[in-house]
Design an enzyme around this catalytic site. Sequence first.
Site, short mmCIF file in Angstrom:
data_model
loop_
_atom_site.label_atom_id
_atom_site.label_comp_id
_atom_site.label_asym_id
_atom_site.label_seq_id
_atom_site.Cartn_x
_atom_site.Cartn_y
_atom_site.Cartn_z
N ASN A 109 -33.71 9.70 -38.43
CA ASN A 109 -34.13 10.36 -37.19
C ASN A 109 -33.57 11.78 -37.07
OD1 ASN A 109 -35.32 7.94 -36.74
ND2 ASN A 109 -34.01 7.33 -35.01
N THR A 154 -66.64 46.16 -18.63
CA THR A 154 -66.18 45.01 -17.84
C THR A 154 -67.43 44.17 -17.63
OG1 THR A 154 -66.61 46.04 -15.70
CG2 THR A 154 -64.41 46.39 -16.61
N SER A 276 -78.21 34.61 -45.73
CA SER A 276 -78.97 33.44 -45.30
C SER A 276 -79.77 32.90 -46.48
CB SER A 276 -79.92 33.85 -44.17
OG SER A 276 -81.02 32.97 -44.11
N LYS A 282 -80.79 38.99 -43.97
CA LYS A 282 -79.62 38.68 -43.15
C LYS A 282 -78.30 39.02 -43.81
CE LYS A 282 -80.24 36.23 -39.39
NZ LYS A 282 -79.10 35.75 -38.82
N GLU A 289 -66.98 34.56 -37.08
CA GLU A 289 -67.39 33.35 -36.36
C GLU A 289 -66.50 32.16 -36.69
OE1 GLU A 289 -71.68 32.68 -36.85
OE2 GLU A 289 -71.89 34.84 -37.07
N TYR A 316 -36.00 8.29 -30.39
CA TYR A 316 -37.07 8.40 -31.39
C TYR A 316 -38.06 7.25 -31.26
CZ TYR A 316 -39.57 8.50 -35.81
OH TYR A 316 -40.56 8.54 -36.76
N1 ARG Z 1 -41.48 9.63 -41.26
C1 ARG Z 1 -40.72 9.58 -40.08
C2 ARG Z 1 -41.19 10.65 -39.11
O1 ARG Z 1 -41.83 11.54 -39.56
C3 ARG Z 1 -39.27 9.78 -40.37
C4 ARG Z 1 -38.34 9.17 -39.38
C5 ARG Z 1 -38.33 7.71 -39.52
N2 ARG Z 1 -37.43 7.10 -38.60
C6 ARG Z 1 -37.52 5.82 -38.24
N3 ARG Z 1 -36.68 5.40 -37.39
N4 ARG Z 1 -38.48 5.08 -38.68
O2 ARG Z 1 -40.99 10.60 -37.94
#
Ligand code: ARG
Length: 458
Positions: A109, A154, A276, A282, A289, A316
Amino acid sequence: MKLWGGRFTKATNELVHNFNASISFDQKFYKEDIEGSIAHVTMLARQQIITNADKESIITGLKSILADIESGKLEIDGTYEDIHSFVEAHLTERIGEAGKKLHTGRSRNDQVALDMKLYTRKEIFEINSLLKDLLESLLKIIKENTDTIMPGFTHLQKAQPITLAHHIGAYFEMFKRDRSRLTDIYERMNYCPLGSGALAGTTYPLDREYTAKFLNFKGPALNSIDAVSDRDYLIEFLSAMSIIMMHLSRFCEEITIWNSNEYQFIEIDDSYSTGSSIMPQKKNPDIAELIRGKTGRVYGTLMSLLTTMKGLSLAYNKDMQEDKELVFDAIDTTKGCILLFKGMFDTLTFNKDNMRKSAEGGFTNATDAADYLVNHGIPFRDAHTIIGQLVLYCIDNNKSLNELSLDEYKAICPIFEKDIYDAISMETCIKKRNTIGAPGPKAMEQTIATYEKYLKND
Ligand code: ARG
């Protein structure tokens, strides 16, 4: 192969593995992953959490993995869950037992939060410098066109005469702001998540100040829960890229209009146009675009990540893995569009005669005619009405203001004298507008000096 097999009695279902895995895209930051690991083990050894010998062996192993990936000797293969597992597995394969100590006091994490930050920092810097190159291109055209008269609009209706330099200057301001937005994001995000662990820090005596400094951060992120679950900086970055794309898109819209058969203010170079399959005559502004079109795609990434994050409890959650493909795609798209835009812009031909002719039509000097009367003592509101009547007269008689005879002027207001013609010439309209930010030569000279200094001091 997995970093977490111990608790499991069954192999992962294959579909689950594929659905869960991120290696197909997070391999993009293999370099940052290794860089972060080197910082981490250097600190672990300094804190005597691992031995110096283990540290040396780990760093040598990591560097050899890096070299082999870069030379193509080691291919990142999809059987691993993510780039973190891939590197750790190869490390242990190469150096044995010591490799298993790399992850001491760390979680994926904080590791992934770090990798993504390192990667984003680099990309922010790159986009910033691409924008700088674009600004150099704009400034060149600005300097060459301070007396190229064109109509300002404008409501897409002719409004007042301006110069091409002044018009391009508006975009210079936009991209300048975009760069400062990127700098702001960089400053705000530049705190290191490493050492936050899974969410609650670790029991080892990690020196987070040290790793933060090692990796060029301003300092460690101060709350470990936030550090592993903060994706604000990515949302800000996507927002900044969306705004860059919005600016490019507006510019592309104008280029498309200016390049049209009706306007013919500019001609896009053959090398930046397409044809085109059926209409031989064209020559289409496809690049303009397409940049305009890709803006929607970058906006989409911003909305996606905002939505992904909105219901997530701390800290997380796997949802956050979705941040990567979105951000990578937005980066590739934005960088590509800035580059392509610059190439198209650098090769444009400006049809100055057509711009000038267009500025002369549509009564763009009507405000200056009213100002003439104000300078002769008539209150502006009355002057506005008088010129309005003159314009109506002109429309009925198919004339422009400078084609009216003095008698025709005087018939509507006796104050007019011969000098009205000079007062409403295109040159005078420009020359007299010298307030800060206006197209007049004195104002533009100052603006250009500021822009030159801005680019030089960067
Ligand atoms: N691949 C995971 C991500 O991008 C990495 C972290 C994974 N952590 C976990 N607790 N599973 O978030």
